[in-house]
Design a protein around this motif. Sequence first.
Motif, PDB file in Angstrom:
ATOM      1  N   CYS A   1      -5.342   6.835   3.008  1.00  0.00           N
ATOM      2  CA  CYS A   1      -4.598   8.092   2.939  1.00  0.00           C
ATOM      3  C   CYS A   1      -4.635   8.630   1.514  1.00  0.00           C
ATOM      4  CB  CYS A   1      -3.179   7.941   3.491  1.00  0.00           C
ATOM      5  SG  CYS A   1      -1.899   7.520   2.295  1.00  0.00           S
ATOM      6  N   SER A   2      -4.260   9.897   1.375  1.00  0.00           N
ATOM      7  CA  SER A   2      -4.423  10.560   0.080  1.00  0.00           C
ATOM      8  C   SER A   2      -3.369  10.157  -0.943  1.00  0.00           C
ATOM      9  CB  SER A   2      -4.431  12.081   0.270  1.00  0.00           C
ATOM     10  OG  SER A   2      -3.208  12.514   0.837  1.00  0.00           O
ATOM     11  N   MET A   3      -2.465   9.287  -0.580  1.00  0.00           N
ATOM     12  CA  MET A   3      -1.456   8.811  -1.534  1.00  0.00           C
ATOM     13  C   MET A   3      -2.114   7.923  -2.590  1.00  0.00           C
ATOM     14  SD  MET A   3       1.911   8.655  -2.101  1.00  0.00           S
ATOM     15  CE  MET A   3       3.248   7.615  -2.672  1.00  0.00           C
ATOM     16  N   CYS A   4      -2.834   6.891  -2.151  1.00  0.00           N
ATOM     17  CA  CYS A   4      -3.482   5.971  -3.092  1.00  0.00           C
ATOM     18  C   CYS A   4      -4.998   6.146  -3.100  1.00  0.00           C
ATOM     19  CB  CYS A   4      -3.145   4.523  -2.759  1.00  0.00           C
ATOM     20  SG  CYS A   4      -1.373   4.175  -2.801  1.00  0.00           S
ATOM     21  N   SER A   5      -5.531   6.788  -2.060  1.00  0.00           N
ATOM     22  CA  SER A   5      -6.971   7.057  -1.976  1.00  0.00           C
ATOM     23  C   SER A   5      -7.764   5.775  -2.180  1.00  0.00           C
ATOM     24  CB  SER A   5      -7.314   8.147  -2.991  1.00  0.00           C
ATOM     25  OG  SER A   5      -8.682   8.446  -2.977  1.00  0.00           O
TER      26      SER A   5
ATOM     27  N   PHE B   1      -7.671   3.628  -4.284  1.00  0.00           N
ATOM     28  CA  PHE B   1      -6.911   2.484  -4.791  1.00  0.00           C
ATOM     29  C   PHE B   1      -5.936   1.932  -3.745  1.00  0.00           C
ATOM     30  CE2 PHE B   1      -7.922   4.963  -8.718  1.00  0.00           C
ATOM     31  CZ  PHE B   1      -8.821   4.046  -9.255  1.00  0.00           C
ATOM     32  N   CYS B   2      -6.241   2.137  -2.499  1.00  0.00           N
ATOM     33  CA  CYS B   2      -5.376   1.638  -1.415  1.00  0.00           C
ATOM     34  C   CYS B   2      -5.204   0.120  -1.532  1.00  0.00           C
ATOM     35  CB  CYS B   2      -6.009   1.980  -0.066  1.00  0.00           C
ATOM     36  SG  CYS B   2      -5.144   1.227   1.326  1.00  0.00           S
ATOM     37  N   ALA B   3      -3.955  -0.300  -1.566  1.00  0.00           N
ATOM     38  CA  ALA B   3      -3.647  -1.727  -1.747  1.00  0.00           C
ATOM     39  C   ALA B   3      -4.191  -2.564  -0.585  1.00  0.00           C
ATOM     40  CB  ALA B   3      -2.143  -1.928  -1.877  1.00  0.00           C
TER      41      ALA B   3
END
Lengths: 438, 438
Positions: free
Chosen positions: A406-410, A412-414
Amino acid sequence: MQMAEARRGTTTLEMEAVAKAEGRPVEFIMRGVAAGRLIIPRNLRRKNVSVKGIGEGLRTKVNANVGSSPDYVNLNEEVEKAKVAVKYGADTVMDLSIGDGIDEIRRHILQAIDAPVGTVPIYQAWTEAASRGDVVDVSSDDIFNAIRRHAEDGVDFVTVHCGVTRAAIEALRRSGRLIDVVSRGGSFLAAWIIHNERENPLYEEFDYLLELAREFDLTLSLGDGMRPGCLADASDVAQFQELLTLGELVERAWARDVQVIVEGPGHLPLDHIEANVRLEKVICKRAPFYVLGPVVTDIAPGYDHWVGAIGGALAAWAGADFLCYLTPAEHLCLPSVEDVKEGVIAAKIAAHVADLAKGIEGKRDDEMARARRKFDWTKQFELAINPEKPQELRRRRPPSIDPNVCSMCSKFCAIKMVNTYLKEKTRDIRKETRGSQK
Amino acid sequence: MQMAEARRGTTTLEMEAVAKAEGRPVEFIMRGVAAGRLIIPRNLRRKNVSVKGIGEGLRTKVNANVGSSPDYVNLNEEVEKAKVAVKYGADTVMDLSIGDGIDEIRRHILQAIDAPVGTVPIYQAWTEAASRGDVVDVSSDDIFNAIRRHAEDGVDFVTVHCGVTRAAIEALRRSGRLIDVVSRGGSFLAAWIIHNERENPLYEEFDYLLELAREFDLTLSLGDGMRPGCLADASDVAQFQELLTLGELVERAWARDVQVIVEGPGHLPLDHIEANVRLEKVICKRAPFYVLGPVVTDIAPGYDHWVGAIGGALAAWAGADFLCYLTPAEHLCLPSVEDVKEGVIAAKIAAHVADLAKGIEGKRDDEMARARRKFDWTKQFELAINPEKPQELRRRRPPSIDPNVCSMCSKFCAIKMVNTYLKEKTRDIRKETRGSQK
């Protein structure tokens, strides 16, 4: 009659339907109905109803109120509200109309939805009296005729404010409340009792009310006319005086095989909720508890559906069985269709989080977790309490670099990062399938 | 330095400001800061800051996260989010930018608002490493240089994921989680530790981190990289392994007069919340607890700000001191300005209802009750947590028959009816003035 059958050890089609919906043995349902710990509101005359069980050991249920006011009467809109409420998960709908055409709205709603329907017949008695002259010119016959009229139409449960007695009003006077009465039915009866200097007919003629209820297997929802209307008035002598009366009436109803729910507050600070629920369960001998909210702060008009969800989650976890929703319009205006939708969703979330805490639910949350781990967005939307909302948000700001995340972390998604680095070294020990967290 | 001064028995201007804001004696604040039970995050280099106290005996505080992602970088929008967050009552703002121009966004936010500002400097170290090649190519120097750069800009508190140790990762492997790591910083460090087979520099060089913090009186927010990302993973061995480490680090920080906050979950069912808060308070010796949500169900994407408010209200009532908001965009996309506003309001309501239950607040709710009783709508709007919202709703469906009441009950308003009939007979005994319900 559900309770009479249960006490004879007979299961009904309704008990079987509830057992199936709840994933419980039908004997559990039957014993609960026999003891009054759970109810299945269904008027003998009601057609095409998807019955619901409400009470101990079952999923927390949600009610949505709809209905006109003298300021806004629109048959189609009220029917639409009822349909939308059911669409978003309301288990029951109450028609609280007090504008013109009460009979018409109620009858259309009973046709339009298959959820159990409740009403407050005394509203009709009082509004008709008001149109003749004054709200205090209501007779005992007017009240019981209104109840009969609703029962004949097939209404499954009715709120009856039997606990608004002279004793409760004396307690109200002693209490020195900031806001005396905020319940419509409570105010009608309080005004009537004070003006006429007579006892509440719903209390005085309770045996007659029970006969009427028996005729239709009408469930009585014992109203809380003395519910506090602000935090400062919470848990006071007026409220508990009424509750003591309701506790007596519960036993009288059960003696006649009449199913009852007990209604509760209202405005309560967070630290009063558990005590209120436990007190109801003790005084009313584990009769199902139906709370309005509770509203845990007075300063959030416009957000009272969520304020009620905070209180409702805690109440249901503590043992309340049935949550009456609030809408954003509470304290402000007659709700719109959109307000009804938002109110139902808030109350459904409250009910669900309480059921999780009680160990009744959990699998759907775990499925969501698995869908998140796999970036399966279709599944995430499917599992969402309102699939439209997350789709709308995600469409608004879609991911641009990596469509999986999703565009929150893009990038860098945990979840993605740890899947990459942890995967190889943990495959051996990972349990690929997991049960519910319970 | 706040803690060093407090331990010498000296009060600072910041302690006086907090005392005034909280209505508490300055000695109470000083003793709390000396003991680490409460913190006043303020970088020595920060200009024009409206300081806030966070911790035991104070009002629950709310943090709003803003910041860009690789998918959406817009300096003006992030600054606007920070301003809107403060406008609607956020006590602090964290800039979690991970897109381009991290320095610029942080510096503009520090200029634009007077609330304490927090950041996560390791995001910058990692995103810069990613732009050079791979996220696991970060050196210990990169990490501490990023922290120094943020501190030099005047950032008041920083999240440092010191508890993501090799031991925590071993615990993670044993735990068999549904979703391993959902913390961005946690995932950066976990990937780094696994790939490089080395210990977390923030843990290994914690003494150096403390020296850096001392130089600026930088408050350390000990991050929860192992927080559960779904209900099924709540309160597991990975989470508590990290918490045990944080408990040790709290004491080491205090030994060097460095203020600390401890960060906590995350996704937790309602029935885990109180235990989690109490455990943190025991293991971390009453250091302030900063929770994200908690998120009490996984199935309500689009409504997670309210899901977090249910969890947050319960957590704060149980003793959590600082609530990190969630927005409707959580789990879905980068939030918009409107999402930030809705998130702040939800968290503020959660904080307030908890403070009511703890006996810290109450007067404003009572004033609202009085305004409702008097039909003083102007006052009701003034007292509302967001005055715009109830005005908008009331405008949408104004009362048409009686302008004093609302269109929900119209002429059948309970308050009006009971005011009329009860008034005469109760004037003698009514207490016209009432204190808070506490």
